[in-house]
Design a protein around this motif. Structure first.
Motif, PDB file in Angstrom:
ATOM      1  N   PHE A  50      -2.205  13.979 -12.308  1.00 52.22           N
ATOM      2  CA  PHE A  50      -1.983  12.784 -13.108  1.00 52.22           C
ATOM      3  C   PHE A  50      -1.046  11.829 -12.385  1.00 52.22           C
ATOM      4  O   PHE A  50      -0.308  11.078 -12.980  1.00 52.22           O
ATOM      5  N   GLN A  51      -1.085  11.904 -11.065  1.00 52.73           N
ATOM      6  CA  GLN A  51      -0.327  10.963 -10.251  1.00 52.73           C
ATOM      7  C   GLN A  51      -1.208  10.488  -9.099  1.00 52.73           C
ATOM      8  O   GLN A  51      -1.909  11.291  -8.484  1.00 52.73           O
ATOM      9  N   ALA A  52      -1.179   9.199  -8.827  1.00 52.43           N
ATOM     10  CA  ALA A  52      -1.965   8.654  -7.720  1.00 52.43           C
ATOM     11  C   ALA A  52      -1.038   7.961  -6.737  1.00 52.43           C
ATOM     12  O   ALA A  52      -0.150   7.204  -7.140  1.00 52.43           O
ATOM     13  N   GLY A  53      -1.218   8.248  -5.456  1.00 51.86           N
ATOM     14  CA  GLY A  53      -0.432   7.598  -4.416  1.00 51.86           C
ATOM     15  C   GLY A  53      -1.322   7.288  -3.240  1.00 51.86           C
ATOM     16  O   GLY A  53      -2.463   7.762  -3.166  1.00 51.86           O
ATOM     17  N   TYR A  54      -0.815   6.479  -2.312  1.00 49.23           N
ATOM     18  CA  TYR A  54      -1.646   6.106  -1.164  1.00 49.23           C
ATOM     19  C   TYR A  54      -2.050   7.325  -0.342  1.00 49.23           C
ATOM     20  O   TYR A  54      -3.102   7.343   0.297  1.00 49.23           O
ATOM     21  N   ASP A  55      -1.200   8.396  -0.372  1.00 55.78           N
ATOM     22  CA  ASP A  55      -1.481   9.553   0.472  1.00 55.78           C
ATOM     23  C   ASP A  55      -2.519  10.497  -0.138  1.00 55.78           C
ATOM     24  O   ASP A  55      -2.831  11.530   0.435  1.00 55.78           O
ATOM     25  N   ASP A  56      -3.058  10.124  -1.293  1.00 56.94           N
ATOM     26  CA  ASP A  56      -4.137  10.932  -1.872  1.00 56.94           C
ATOM     27  C   ASP A  56      -5.469  10.641  -1.202  1.00 56.94           C
ATOM     28  O   ASP A  56      -6.396  11.442  -1.286  1.00 56.94           O
ATOM     29  N   MET A  79       0.825  -1.207   0.000  1.00 52.63           N
ATOM     30  CA  MET A  79       0.000   0.000   0.000  1.00 52.63           C
ATOM     31  C   MET A  79       0.864   1.265   0.000  1.00 52.63           C
ATOM     32  O   MET A  79       0.580   2.225  -0.711  1.00 52.63           O
ATOM     33  N   TYR A  80       1.947   1.224   0.794  1.00 52.25           N
ATOM     34  CA  TYR A  80       2.814   2.406   0.931  1.00 52.25           C
ATOM     35  C   TYR A  80       3.499   2.748  -0.392  1.00 52.25           C
ATOM     36  O   TYR A  80       3.688   3.925  -0.723  1.00 52.25           O
ATOM     37  N   THR A  81       3.885   1.713  -1.121  1.00 50.14           N
ATOM     38  CA  THR A  81       4.625   1.946  -2.366  1.00 50.14           C
ATOM     39  C   THR A  81       3.703   2.055  -3.586  1.00 50.14           C
ATOM     40  O   THR A  81       4.188   2.317  -4.687  1.00 50.14           O
ATOM     41  N   ALA A  82       2.391   1.831  -3.387  1.00 48.75           N
ATOM     42  CA  ALA A  82       1.452   1.916  -4.519  1.00 48.75           C
ATOM     43  C   ALA A  82       1.428   3.349  -5.032  1.00 48.75           C
ATOM     44  O   ALA A  82       1.079   4.278  -4.317  1.00 48.75           O
ATOM     45  N   GLU A  83       1.823   3.513  -6.269  1.00 45.92           N
ATOM     46  CA  GLU A  83       1.911   4.845  -6.848  1.00 45.92           C
ATOM     47  C   GLU A  83       1.901   4.687  -8.355  1.00 45.92           C
ATOM     48  O   GLU A  83       2.442   3.723  -8.885  1.00 45.92           O
ATOM     49  N   GLU A  84       1.252   5.593  -9.020  1.00 47.87           N
ATOM     50  CA  GLU A  84       1.259   5.510 -10.481  1.00 47.87           C
ATOM     51  C   GLU A  84       1.231   6.919 -11.070  1.00 47.87           C
ATOM     52  O   GLU A  84       0.387   7.739 -10.697  1.00 47.87           O
ATOM     53  N   THR A  85       2.152   7.165 -11.951  1.00 46.97           N
ATOM     54  CA  THR A  85       2.193   8.437 -12.659  1.00 46.97           C
ATOM     55  C   THR A  85       1.840   8.179 -14.114  1.00 46.97           C
ATOM     56  O   THR A  85       2.429   7.316 -14.763  1.00 46.97           O
ATOM     57  N   LEU A  86       0.837   8.911 -14.570  1.00 46.81           N
ATOM     58  CA  LEU A  86       0.416   8.702 -15.953  1.00 46.81           C
ATOM     59  C   LEU A  86       1.307   9.494 -16.900  1.00 46.81           C
ATOM     60  O   LEU A  86       1.755  10.598 -16.560  1.00 46.81           O
ATOM     61  N   CYS A 137      -4.613   0.797  -8.688  1.00 46.92           N
ATOM     62  CA  CYS A 137      -5.764   0.093  -8.125  1.00 46.92           C
ATOM     63  C   CYS A 137      -5.436  -1.363  -7.826  1.00 46.92           C
ATOM     64  O   CYS A 137      -5.866  -1.913  -6.823  1.00 46.92           O
ATOM     65  N   GLN A 138      -4.647  -1.967  -8.719  1.00 47.33           N
ATOM     66  CA  GLN A 138      -4.319  -3.376  -8.517  1.00 47.33           C
ATOM     67  C   GLN A 138      -3.448  -3.564  -7.270  1.00 47.33           C
ATOM     68  O   GLN A 138      -3.695  -4.472  -6.462  1.00 47.33           O
ATOM     69  N   ASN A 139      -2.450  -2.677  -7.102  1.00 44.67           N
ATOM     70  CA  ASN A 139      -1.605  -2.765  -5.908  1.00 44.67           C
ATOM     71  C   ASN A 139      -2.413  -2.563  -4.637  1.00 44.67           C
ATOM     72  O   ASN A 139      -2.241  -3.275  -3.643  1.00 44.67           O
ATOM     73  N   VAL A 140      -3.291  -1.556  -4.678  1.00 43.40           N
ATOM     74  CA  VAL A 140      -4.096  -1.245  -3.495  1.00 43.40           C
ATOM     75  C   VAL A 140      -5.018  -2.414  -3.158  1.00 43.40           C
ATOM     76  O   VAL A 140      -5.173  -2.788  -1.992  1.00 43.40           O
ATOM     77  N   SER A 141      -5.600  -3.028  -4.190  1.00 46.04           N
ATOM     78  CA  SER A 141      -6.474  -4.189  -3.975  1.00 46.04           C
ATOM     79  C   SER A 141      -5.687  -5.339  -3.349  1.00 46.04           C
ATOM     80  O   SER A 141      -6.180  -6.020  -2.437  1.00 46.04           O
ATOM     81  N   THR A 142      -4.471  -5.562  -3.834  1.00 43.32           N
ATOM     82  CA  THR A 142      -3.619  -6.618  -3.273  1.00 43.32           C
ATOM     83  C   THR A 142      -3.387  -6.384  -1.786  1.00 43.32           C
ATOM     84  O   THR A 142      -3.467  -7.320  -0.976  1.00 43.32           O
ATOM     85  N   ALA A 143      -3.111  -5.135  -1.430  1.00 45.51           N
ATOM     86  CA  ALA A 143      -2.865  -4.807  -0.030  1.00 45.51           C
ATOM     87  C   ALA A 143      -4.101  -5.100   0.823  1.00 45.51           C
ATOM     88  O   ALA A 143      -3.989  -5.638   1.934  1.00 45.51           O
ATOM     89  N   VAL A 144      -5.283  -4.775   0.280  1.00 47.96           N
ATOM     90  CA  VAL A 144      -6.525  -5.020   1.034  1.00 47.96           C
ATOM     91  C   VAL A 144      -6.747  -6.518   1.214  1.00 47.96           C
ATOM     92  O   VAL A 144      -7.119  -6.976   2.302  1.00 47.96           O
ATOM     93  N   VAL A 145      -6.479  -7.294   0.171  1.00 46.85           N
ATOM     94  CA  VAL A 145      -6.638  -8.750   0.271  1.00 46.85           C
ATOM     95  C   VAL A 145      -5.678  -9.305   1.320  1.00 46.85           C
ATOM     96  O   VAL A 145      -6.054 -10.146   2.152  1.00 46.85           O
ATOM     97  N   ALA A 146      -4.434  -8.819   1.314  1.00 44.63           N
ATOM     98  CA  ALA A 146      -3.447  -9.298   2.292  1.00 44.63           C
ATOM     99  C   ALA A 146      -3.914  -8.980   3.709  1.00 44.63           C
ATOM    100  O   ALA A 146      -3.826  -9.830   4.614  1.00 44.63           O
ATOM    101  N   ALA A 147      -4.443  -7.778   3.918  1.00 45.89           N
ATOM    102  CA  ALA A 147      -4.916  -7.403   5.254  1.00 45.89           C
ATOM    103  C   ALA A 147      -6.104  -8.263   5.671  1.00 45.89           C
ATOM    104  O   ALA A 147      -6.254  -8.598   6.855  1.00 45.89           O
TER     105      ALA A 147
END
Lengths: 207, 207
Positions: A84-90, A68-75, A176-186
């Motif tokens: 045009f950048q998404a991170g967990y802190d948004d 979750m912490y490293t989930a980040e994507e810059t378009l 979204c995929q990284n964030v979903s993975t983190a939620v599944v792990a939790a």
């Protein structure tokens, strides 16, 4: 209780099982001590399982928090949104997730000594009770983090027409995929905790 | 275990306390039975507290589910959105909340007989263990419902600039207030459950 368990010579904790328990009996109350040793053997098995589950839960929660912490994507291009950048802190729910799951992982590391005490002294009540109470508190923290983030992930995937909240996963698919993975792990960590609490409950009960 | 507890004449469950326990002793093992009766008295006190907490939790969860279910607001004018009515079924997180909290309330009602058995038979292990395990499962359901709804309520109040999700509480103030109340009630239910689990753990432990 402690007096009773100190009369049992446990030897090397890792090699002692129910069948190989070596019991020092002082002549009287022999039957009672043998029964206690048998119960201690079963409880030691539970305690070892508890320890292994905690190691698994540590791996899962550290994984969840770091993904979750490293989930980040810059378009590489501008979208309809200004950013045009998404991170967990948004998203506050994701920030809460990182903090809460990191606390859960830290707790699990701190709980390992108590789990080891439960292996060495399978009949001791105090470490079991402490683990059960704190596991209960921490599982609610873990569950709240997973559910709050899951709620936002669902919204990010599907959006909501009634409130005019548009899905963002079309643009930020990897995020979204990284964030979903983190939620599944939790969520998997929640299952670990439920098993840990049941183990503690079974180990606490009288014969 | 059951044999031991059947030798204790419990009388009227509601009037028996630790100090007034009437114990039928058959002459031998007197000391052991007196100790068991004292422990039984303390455990009966815990069991009565457990029962009262369950009644409180039933009230809180039924309140939470019904406030969320009836939360609805129709605006007397058109807004920038196409729709001008807000209900719990507009957001999946709120639908999940209503279903999950209703299940929790139903479980609590079904758990009352076990709690009563724990009052009548304070030394019986089985009802305690059953209550502890199912309380643990249900508290995660309750927590997930509260957290998922809280996450959306936060978004409805504050919106999110990064994702361009606008707050809706300016338009639907009453709706937001009802929904927030429901989330707070569900969070209070979590505290009830934590106390219930700790009570069961303390009651399970050996003397």
């Amino acid at each position: 209780m402690t007096k009773e368990s100190t009369t049992i010579d446990v030897g090397e904790p890792s090699t002692v099982t129910k069948s190989s328990s070596h019991v020092v009996v002082d002549g009287k109350k022999k039957k009672g001590f043998v029964a206690a040793a048998a119960g201690g053997g079963a409880k030691r098995g539970l305690a070892i399982f508890d320890f292994l589950l905690r190691l698994g839960a540590i791996a899962v929660t550290i994984g969840a928090a770091s993904v979750m912490y490293t989930a980040e994507e810059t378009l590489p291009f501008f979208t309809q949104f200004l950013q045009f950048q998404a991170g967990y802190d948004d998203l506050p729910a994701f920030q809460y997730f990182v903090i809460a799951v990191a606390i859960v992982a830290s707790y699990l590391v701190l709980s390992l000594p108590f789990s080891i005490i439960a292996i060495i002294r399978p009949l001791a009540v105090a470490p079991r009770l402490i683990l059960l109470i704190f596991d209960t508190l921490v599982v609610t923290l873990n569950t709240s983090a997973a559910a709050a983030a899951a709620s936002i992930v669902y919204l990010a995937h599907n959006g909501n027409q009634s409130t005019n909240w548009l899905p963002i996963c079309q643009q930020f698919g990897d995020f979204c995929q990284n964030v979903s993975t983190a939620v599944v792990a939790a969520s998997i960590a929640i299952l670990f905790f439920i098993v840990l609490i049941i183990i503690s409950a079974v180990a606490l009960k009288r014969h």
